[in-house]
Design a protein around this motif. Sequence first.
Motif, mmCIF file in Angstrom:
data_model
loop_
_atom_site.group_PDB
_atom_site.id
_atom_site.type_symbol
_atom_site.label_atom_id
_atom_site.label_comp_id
_atom_site.label_asym_id
_atom_site.label_seq_id
_atom_site.Cartn_x
_atom_site.Cartn_y
_atom_site.Cartn_z
ATOM 1 N N THR A 1 0.953 -1.351 0.003
ATOM 2 C CA THR A 1 0.024 -0.059 0.105
ATOM 3 C C THR A 1 0.939 1.229 0.043
ATOM 4 O OG1 THR A 1 -1.968 -1.104 1.316
ATOM 5 C CG2 THR A 1 -1.879 1.320 1.345
ATOM 6 N N VAL A 2 0.643 2.342 -0.814
ATOM 7 C CA VAL A 2 1.153 3.414 -1.001
ATOM 8 C C VAL A 2 0.256 4.621 -0.070
ATOM 9 C CG1 VAL A 2 2.367 5.319 -2.406
ATOM 10 C CG2 VAL A 2 2.207 2.867 -3.205
ATOM 11 N N ALA A 3 0.766 5.024 0.741
ATOM 12 C CA ALA A 3 0.248 6.048 1.545
ATOM 13 C C ALA A 3 0.227 7.506 0.812
ATOM 14 C CB ALA A 3 0.734 6.291 2.906
ATOM 15 N N ALA A 4 -1.007 8.387 0.991
ATOM 16 C CA ALA A 4 -1.094 9.569 0.475
ATOM 17 C C ALA A 4 -0.002 10.377 0.688
ATOM 18 C CB ALA A 4 -2.358 10.311 0.928
ATOM 19 N N ASP A 5 0.629 10.234 1.523
ATOM 20 C CA ASP A 5 2.079 11.161 1.848
ATOM 21 C C ASP A 5 3.052 10.501 1.315
ATOM 22 O OD1 ASP A 5 1.907 9.402 3.852
ATOM 23 O OD2 ASP A 5 2.152 10.664 5.465
ATOM 24 N N GLN A 6 3.326 9.423 0.878
ATOM 25 C CA GLN A 6 4.205 8.714 0.373
ATOM 26 C C GLN A 6 4.536 8.629 -1.220
ATOM 27 O OE1 GLN A 6 3.839 4.569 1.416
ATOM 28 N NE2 GLN A 6 6.062 3.971 1.687
ATOM 29 N N SER A 7 5.856 8.599 -1.605
ATOM 30 C CA SER A 7 5.887 8.364 -2.985
ATOM 31 C C SER A 7 5.968 6.907 -3.363
ATOM 32 C CB SER A 7 7.470 8.751 -3.679
ATOM 33 O OG SER A 7 8.215 8.081 -3.128
ATOM 34 N N LEU A 8 5.509 6.345 -4.414
ATOM 35 C CA LEU A 8 5.471 5.174 -5.035
ATOM 36 C C LEU A 8 6.842 4.510 -4.987
ATOM 37 C CD1 LEU A 8 4.288 2.411 -6.232
ATOM 38 C CD2 LEU A 8 4.460 3.723 -8.472
ATOM 39 N N LEU A 9 7.902 5.287 -5.427
ATOM 40 C CA LEU A 9 9.273 4.720 -5.224
ATOM 41 C C LEU A 9 9.774 4.373 -3.952
ATOM 42 C CD1 LEU A 9 12.239 4.263 -6.229
ATOM 43 C CD2 LEU A 9 12.861 6.664 -6.077
ATOM 44 N N SER A 10 9.324 5.352 -2.791
ATOM 45 C CA SER A 10 9.709 4.866 -1.459
ATOM 46 C C SER A 10 9.114 3.565 -1.039
ATOM 47 C CB SER A 10 9.185 6.204 -0.603
ATOM 48 O OG SER A 10 9.338 6.060 0.771
ATOM 49 N N ALA A 11 7.547 3.357 -1.332
ATOM 50 C CA ALA A 11 6.981 2.336 -0.835
ATOM 51 C C ALA A 11 7.569 0.964 -1.538
ATOM 52 C CB ALA A 11 5.515 2.445 -1.409
ATOM 53 N N VAL A 12 7.955 0.915 -2.793
ATOM 54 C CA VAL A 12 8.674 0.004 -3.551
ATOM 55 C C VAL A 12 10.009 -0.541 -3.013
ATOM 56 C CG1 VAL A 12 9.717 -0.912 -5.761
ATOM 57 C CG2 VAL A 12 7.504 0.180 -5.564
ATOM 58 N N ARG A 13 10.780 0.652 -2.656
ATOM 59 C CA ARG A 13 12.084 0.392 -2.046
ATOM 60 C C ARG A 13 11.972 -0.566 -0.682
ATOM 61 N NH1 ARG A 13 15.380 5.282 -0.944
ATOM 62 N NH2 ARG A 13 16.848 3.761 -0.610
ATOM 63 N N GLU A 14 10.847 -0.322 -0.045
ATOM 64 C CA GLU A 14 10.767 -1.062 1.362
ATOM 65 C C GLU A 14 10.912 -2.456 0.959
ATOM 66 O OE1 GLU A 14 7.431 0.468 3.351
ATOM 67 O OE2 GLU A 14 8.212 2.541 3.603
ATOM 68 N N GLU A 15 10.209 -2.726 -0.027
ATOM 69 C CA GLU A 15 10.086 -4.334 -0.466
ATOM 70 C C GLU A 15 11.178 -4.665 -1.480
ATOM 71 O OE1 GLU A 15 7.894 -6.384 0.302
ATOM 72 O OE2 GLU A 15 6.780 -4.872 1.553
ATOM 73 N N LEU A 16 11.867 -3.790 -2.217
ATOM 74 C CA LEU A 16 12.884 -4.057 -3.228
ATOM 75 C C LEU A 16 14.002 -2.932 -3.113
ATOM 76 C CD1 LEU A 16 10.798 -5.016 -6.499
ATOM 77 C CD2 LEU A 16 11.584 -6.636 -4.706
ATOM 78 N N PRO A 17 14.618 -3.024 -1.786
ATOM 79 C CA PRO A 17 15.643 -2.108 -1.683
ATOM 80 C C PRO A 17 16.613 -1.753 -2.706
ATOM 81 C CG PRO A 17 15.952 -4.056 -0.441
ATOM 82 C CD PRO A 17 14.735 -4.100 -0.997
ATOM 83 N N GLY A 18 16.956 -2.942 -3.676
ATOM 84 C CA GLY A 18 18.065 -2.814 -4.599
ATOM 85 C C GLY A 18 17.521 -2.087 -5.942
ATOM 86 N N ILE A 19 16.326 -1.615 -5.905
ATOM 87 C CA ILE A 19 15.621 -1.088 -7.267
ATOM 88 C C ILE A 19 16.420 0.317 -7.571
ATOM 89 C CG2 ILE A 19 13.845 0.531 -6.095
ATOM 90 C CD1 ILE A 19 12.096 -0.434 -8.573
ATOM 91 N N THR A 20 16.647 0.359 -8.955
ATOM 92 C CA THR A 20 17.631 1.539 -9.274
ATOM 93 C C THR A 20 16.552 2.741 -9.240
ATOM 94 O OG1 THR A 20 17.167 1.121 -11.743
ATOM 95 C CG2 THR A 20 19.383 0.250 -10.527
ATOM 96 N N TYR A 21 17.362 4.118 -9.120
ATOM 97 C CA TYR A 21 16.663 5.207 -9.331
ATOM 98 C C TYR A 21 17.574 6.313 -9.085
ATOM 99 C CZ TYR A 21 17.396 5.791 -4.149
ATOM 100 O OH TYR A 21 18.040 5.841 -2.870
ATOM 101 N N SER A 22 17.487 7.756 -9.304
ATOM 102 C CA SER A 22 18.471 8.634 -9.383
ATOM 103 C C SER A 22 17.961 10.021 -8.976
ATOM 104 C CB SER A 22 19.173 8.928 -10.495
ATOM 105 O OG SER A 22 20.445 9.789 -10.390
ATOM 106 N N CYS A 23 17.223 10.799 -9.967
ATOM 107 C CA CYS A 23 17.007 12.207 -9.728
ATOM 108 C C CYS A 23 15.892 12.363 -8.825
ATOM 109 C CB CYS A 23 16.802 12.842 -11.021
ATOM 110 S SG CYS A 23 14.969 12.535 -11.608
#
Length: 350
Positions: free
Chosen positions: A279-301
């Motif tokens: 679940t992605v909270a209203a005050d949370q980004s989708l990237l932040s939520a996904v990183r909690e499950e998949l911390p190795g996901i790539t991102y930058s800017c």
Amino acid sequence: MPRLTTVALVAGAALLVRRAVRSRMSTAPLWPMPALDTPVSGYGRGSTVPRKVLVTGRTTPAEGVVELRLEGAGLPAWQPGAHVDLVLPSGLVRQYSLCGDPAATDTYTVATRLIEDGRGGSREVHEQLHEGVEIEIRGPRNRFPLVGSPAYVFVAGGIGITPVLPMLRAAEAAGADWRLVYCGRSRATMPYLAEVERLGGERVTVVAEDESGFPDLEFLGRLPAETAVYCCGPDGLMDAVGAAMPEGRAPRLERFTAAATTGGTAFEVELRRSGRTLTVAADQSLLSAVREELPGITYSCQQGFCGTCQQRVLEGEIDHRDELLTDEERDDSMLICVSRCAGKRLVLDL
């Protein structure tokens, strides 16, 4: 704003009207421009292949602003409004508008203002990118293209002059009517001020806040319908330009930052290949939520500009908030650092 400045703006608008009547305002492009729906290098997503470039020049066109000349072999062609990604020595990726000459096939020019309370990218540019340093770039990309038009009004705020400067040169070379309203905290902080005043003369209205306060933009509501209006600068300036436009018309904008990554409602995301649902909270980004499950996901800017976090969407309606993806790419993918779900559920190919 002083009365003389306001009078000059109104007079400039009236001049555009008179010239429009004489010319019937033909909307044919006045110089070679690819159709906006044609995939041409420098438009839309552009090249994502990193290229090595060498910093061969560094100047200071205004207080707190550094200009870099980047040289490399076989650099892709670009058109006014394009930007490139700079892959900084730390690995950070930041986007900067190209402000040089599109005809220079082996050189790109970018400029950046130091943001004291930013996220570190501008400081790294100012402190580490000196002559002789080699870096990688990606692009160019262009989601702020200059369309063919017989008349233009440009509004730039501070470092927002960088994508506008090549547009002024192109409009001048094409013989189009154009005016520029250039705003800044002070003349000393406004890059390329001498060049634009030399290029445009009385067509350039300079509004330095410490001298004149804020710009009077009411004249935008009286422009001929065929006049293209471009703006790049702080959000407050772009909001003011949009508010001054006639009902049903909108300016073309280039933003420094993407839309807010939070806000709206919570939603559910299924990570199909991982077999997880979150679940992605209203005050949370989708990237932040996904990183909690998949911390190795790539991102930058984390601002919707670089494309590092682009993911394929299998199901669900997307609320796109990026400044990068083409319309075609938005059909089945999203940048999870800024974009959200427009409904209640998304399924990602993760």
